[in-house]
Design an enzyme around this catalytic site. Structure first.
Site, PDB file in Angstrom:
ATOM      1  CG  ASP A 133      -4.696  -2.685   4.560  1.00  0.00           C
ATOM      2  OD1 ASP A 133      -5.524  -2.083   5.278  1.00  0.00           O
ATOM      3  OD2 ASP A 133      -4.270  -3.808   4.835  1.00  0.00           O
ATOM      4  CG  ASN A 140      -1.646  -3.006   1.141  1.00  0.00           C
ATOM      5  OD1 ASN A 140      -1.514  -3.910   1.953  1.00  0.00           O
ATOM      6  ND2 ASN A 140      -2.686  -2.923   0.321  1.00  0.00           N
ATOM      7  CG  ASP A 141       0.083  -6.288   4.898  1.00  0.00           C
ATOM      8  OD1 ASP A 141      -1.033  -5.746   5.024  1.00  0.00           O
ATOM      9  OD2 ASP A 141       0.233  -7.438   4.471  1.00  0.00           O
ATOM     10  CG  ASP A 165       1.981   4.744   4.305  1.00  0.00           C
ATOM     11  OD1 ASP A 165       0.931   4.656   3.655  1.00  0.00           O
ATOM     12  OD2 ASP A 165       2.560   3.763   4.805  1.00  0.00           O
ATOM     13  CD1 TRP A 201       1.286  -0.612  -2.307  1.00  0.00           C
ATOM     14  CD2 TRP A 201       1.776   0.853  -0.686  1.00  0.00           C
ATOM     15  NE1 TRP A 201       0.102  -0.174  -1.768  1.00  0.00           N
ATOM     16  CE2 TRP A 201       0.357   0.726  -0.783  1.00  0.00           C
ATOM     17  CE3 TRP A 201       2.302   1.728   0.270  1.00  0.00           C
ATOM     18  CZ2 TRP A 201      -0.517   1.435   0.041  1.00  0.00           C
ATOM     19  CZ3 TRP A 201       1.432   2.438   1.079  1.00  0.00           C
ATOM     20  CH2 TRP A 201       0.046   2.293   0.968  1.00  0.00           C
TER      21      TRP A 201
END
Lengths: 382, 174, 174, 382
Positions: free
Chosen positions: B73, B145-146, B117, B98
């Site tokens: 995401d 993934n938040d 990330d 993650w």
């Protein structure tokens, strides 16, 4: 996944080199890395995005006009000035930050980014006077030998800072009352556009202090036909285009600027009907001697409208060679143009819809449209 | 809940960033110390690679449909100057991350994927991708993934884009 | 170039922000000291107000077509919690500004308008308006709308939106 | 304009009060001011825009659901937590700034904005541990009496900060290993959602230090049907909705949370076919007893898809009262809903196209669509 399954995972992984039955081997575990840039090529372009709707978040996209790939990003803060060093190795960004994003303690700063790594290597903090205006080549600029960087100040009183990029220091500030922006020439001269329609040229000594100044003759009429505060780089200086389409060629190779007789982009019948417009409103392919200008039909006050056509001129004979309408190419009006200086040149055209088109600079043939290269791509550098 | 697969997730998340295949093997070896090394034959189902060709985006690293992006995401680094496994020039990888489990139609296997990330520059803003297969809420961080996974990167904790690094295959039936 | 109208522009730009009608009259009075106070009759052309009604946006403060926005390049404060003459709550007006001359179709007069920026919050981002009647490049600052006129506001110098404050009428023929 | 014309200007202005002929008097000179907010009304809504494509520039738009006007803006930095004080007088923003916009020294901070003036009144600097995640009511929150503010920390180890908003100080940090976010109840209790499917509840003393903690029974299954990490405020606590549509009502009015028997938004036939989804995936009109949930058809992994319909339930009987498809209203899928608590309630629905619709909360009648209320409006507060 159960714990027992994990062992299977690991085991499969460990025996992956030994094919069993006809199944292809599983993909190997991979390593995370940081991408290295390929060697630069002449079709790289630095696309400046003002991000006007989120203006504290301006950035520069490095884009490859051959592969049509985005190569990376340089962040640029609020309403920045942006330029490249003469050797192309460094991007210089003059910008403003606030300690709380959009408010709080203001810091004006010039940042130097290594174009091989896209990392900021060092910075120079400025007095809080930096010119915050639309992009031009003249908000921040290098001397021809790269030893000085000049930063335009507007408070709105006009002056400029002289910086030493190597040692990361501010050498001084030079008042330019009534004249604005930093138009570099040679190793130690800075010209500014004056409200009186003249050029002020300040010569610096080796320490970056003022050694002399000279005011040129008036070469345009501020009230009736001002030139855009944006220049088009030529072999010996810059071309300045006026609202009505007069081209003022300024040779800055000597202490005193030399002005060629102005010529016009438009015929007498077209004058006041077809006009240049946009933000970066011209590009010169110096070897071909071709000048590209976004043109539109409009009246007084339409000078920021993008071009519905790109007009192509022979810079020597001033003859118009072509008109390239952009709507048939599926493009919105053109607000910025830039051209590569190699032997197979490409023309970059940024639109009011935030797309960047890549065209053959000789034929005008459309090669690629990169959609949404930022919010508001208003200037391109190479 | 501290099962072995959780341990695997946790350790691989911190490893994926700077770990070569060789040292990941070492880590797996440590994890398996004492377990019998029974060979296991992956099932060969085949016939999905062609189907994937008919849906080319499944194999296009600049498409959100790419098979290994099943739990990203964010912005795809492959559109931002990086690749599926490399951060764009000038950004800094997150050391923590993650984990996703994605099906590769080309070999009909499921793979465990580390989503790192890339950090230290503002939003890439390109190739926004929002897929959440087996994704869990933030209170189960290893599958979430938040979270801005750059958050532990200190001064370089701004989120720029996300990559997907294959950790290993998941055997069928797991 | 330091003609009287330039002086007027400069002084009204710094005045417009916190000046009541009363004190602006005072400033004008000072400017006119020594000049004969000859009454002048504005021409009454009429008949344009109806035309304007047929083009309602000319009278809509949330439209870029609104007559007095003839030299705004930015976001309209009237769409951001302010009005034609007020900055949105929590923002800070710029004490310096630029000047436009706009035609009001309702009375067929031209008005001198001070365009102040409202500062200290990030871009409003709404009602982007780009009109440039009689606008001049940045080296003629009093007529330029490219400059961030918040720039002299120190820590509150972020640009948010722009307002348009009527300074006075411009007689026909000028 | 010539200098002589200026005198005319001034003169006309000065005689403006005296009408001559039939001409209307000229418009008067105006005064620049700063707009004052009107008195608050129950249809005001604080729309949080993550600005995901320019994420250092998040902001909150204050919007009036009666007049359909934007009333003002509160800037919110990078990936913030946002909430309102119990009396509605203050907006609290927990956010992160970098000294150079997107990089440089990181500062985590909680900012307090006076909702009467939309000015930041003061701030509290946090340790650089703030939870940076999608918006929820539980990233930063007030105690019921407004004396404490709680800020969720994730490093990814979980804890939270206890702040004194009145004196602008950090009172302490409380470890919540395995449990995340700050779900406030009463004057001095904070619950957190645990990876184990339980609630951890920490009780504070008057100094904001831990006085006790209790772990609840497991009330959901993290692996098979987790609840969204977002709550729907009820009279006595919060409703938590699971990926498959189970509603867990949690009463937080006592030291130990009480869990009602879960009920389902979907019939057995709909289960796994129709799902709740989005970011703010429910709103409860407490007087009417109506629950609004954006629902879509989708499989596993679709829990962030916006609702193609809004389903309306009687919160007491759990009966579904209505299905409101949004495509016929011209709306993109719904990613966030909020409802006003007055007697003529309006439902706000934010779409994946960044529009915010205003609907009659009883009938579902569409009253207004505010286009592009930011880039990514993902949560709404009132």
């Amino acid at each position: 996944m159960r714990a027992s399954a994990l062992m299977f995972t690991a085991l499969v992984y460990l025996v992956a080199g030994v094919p069993v039955r006809a199944a292809p081997p599983p993909l190997q575990a991979e390593q995370l890395s940081v991408q290295k840039l390929p060697p630069p090529n002449p079709h790289w372009i630095y696309v400046f995005d003002e991000a006007f709707f989120n203006e504290i978040d301006a950035r520069i996209h490095l884009f490859d006009g051959d592969t049509y790939q985005r190569l990376g990003q340089i962040d640029a803060g609020f309403s920045p000035g942006v330029n490249l060093s003469p050797d192309g190795a460094t991007t210089v960004v003059a910008t403003t930050y606030f300690s709380r994003g959009s408010r709080g303690t203001r810091t004006d700063v010039v940042e130097f980014t290594d174009n091989r790594t896209l990392r900021v290597t060092h910075e120079i903090v400025l007095p809080a006077k930096r010119a915050e205006t639309v992009p031009s080549l003249f908000n921040v600029a290098y001397s021809a030998d790269g030893h000085f960087v000049y930063a335009a100040y507007i408070t709105p009183a006009a002056s400029f800072g002289v910086l030493d990029p190597e040692h990361g220091t501010v050498l001084g500030e030079i008042d330019t009352a009534g004249c604005q922006l930093v138009i570099p020439s040679g190793p130690n001269r800075v010209s500014s556009l004056c409200e009186s329609g003249r050029l002020l040229t300040v010569t610096l000594d080796a320490q970056g202090h003022e050694a002399g100044r000279a005011m040129s003759a008036q070469f345009f009429d501020t009230d009736h036909d001002p030139v855009f505060a944006q220049g088009i780089k030529s072999a010996s200086g810059y071309l300045f285009v006026s609202f009505l389409g007069e081209v003022h060629e300024v040779d800055l190779s000597d202490v005193q600027p030399r002005f060629a007789a102005p010529w016009s982009l438009v015929s007498p019948a077209e004058r006041g009907v077809w006009r240049p417009g946009g933000v970066q409103l011209g590009a010169l392919q110096r070897a071909l001697g071709r000048l590209y200008v976004p043109m539109h039909k409009g009246g007084e006050g339409s000078h920021k409208e993008g071009g519905s056509e790109i007009w192509v001129f022979d810079a020597g004979s001033h003859r118009r060679l072509a008109r390239w309408p952009v709507a048939p190419l599926g493009l919105a009006p053109i607000v910025a143009v830039q051209v590569s200086q190699d032997e197979a040149p490409v023309l970059f055209a940024a639109t009011s819809a935030a797309d960047v088109a890549v065209l053959d600079a000789r034929s005008g043939r459309l090669r690629h449209v990169e959609k949404h290269l930022g919010q508001t791509p208003w200037m391109m550098l190479n | 809940m501290r099962s072995l697969d959780r341990m695997f997730e946790q350790s691989s998340r911190t490893l994926a960033q700077r770990t070569s295949r060789r040292s990941l093997l070492g880590a797996l070896g440590q994890l398996l110390t004492g377990a019998a090394l029974l060979p296991l034959l992956p099932l060969a189902r085949g016939g999905r690679a062609e189907a994937a060709t008919a849906q080319p985006d499944v194999n296009n690293p600049q498409s959100c449909d790419y098979w290994r992006y099943c739990a990203i995401d964010g912005f795809l680094c492959a559109c931002c100057g990086g690749s599926t496994t490399s951060c764009p020039p000038g950004t800094v990888p997150s050391p923590i991350t993650w984990i996703g489990t994605c099906h590769n139609p080309a070999d009909d296997r499921h793979y465990m994927v580390s989503y790192n990330d890339c950090c230290g520059k503002t939003s890439c803003g390109h190739c926004d991708c929002n897929r959440n297969e087996r994704e869990k809420p933030t209170y189960r961080p290893s599958r979430n993934n938040d979270l801005n996974w750059c958050l532990a990167n200190g001064d370089d904790s701004n989120y720029h884009c996300s990559v997907s690094v294959i950790l290993g295959v998941v055997p069928p039936g797991s």
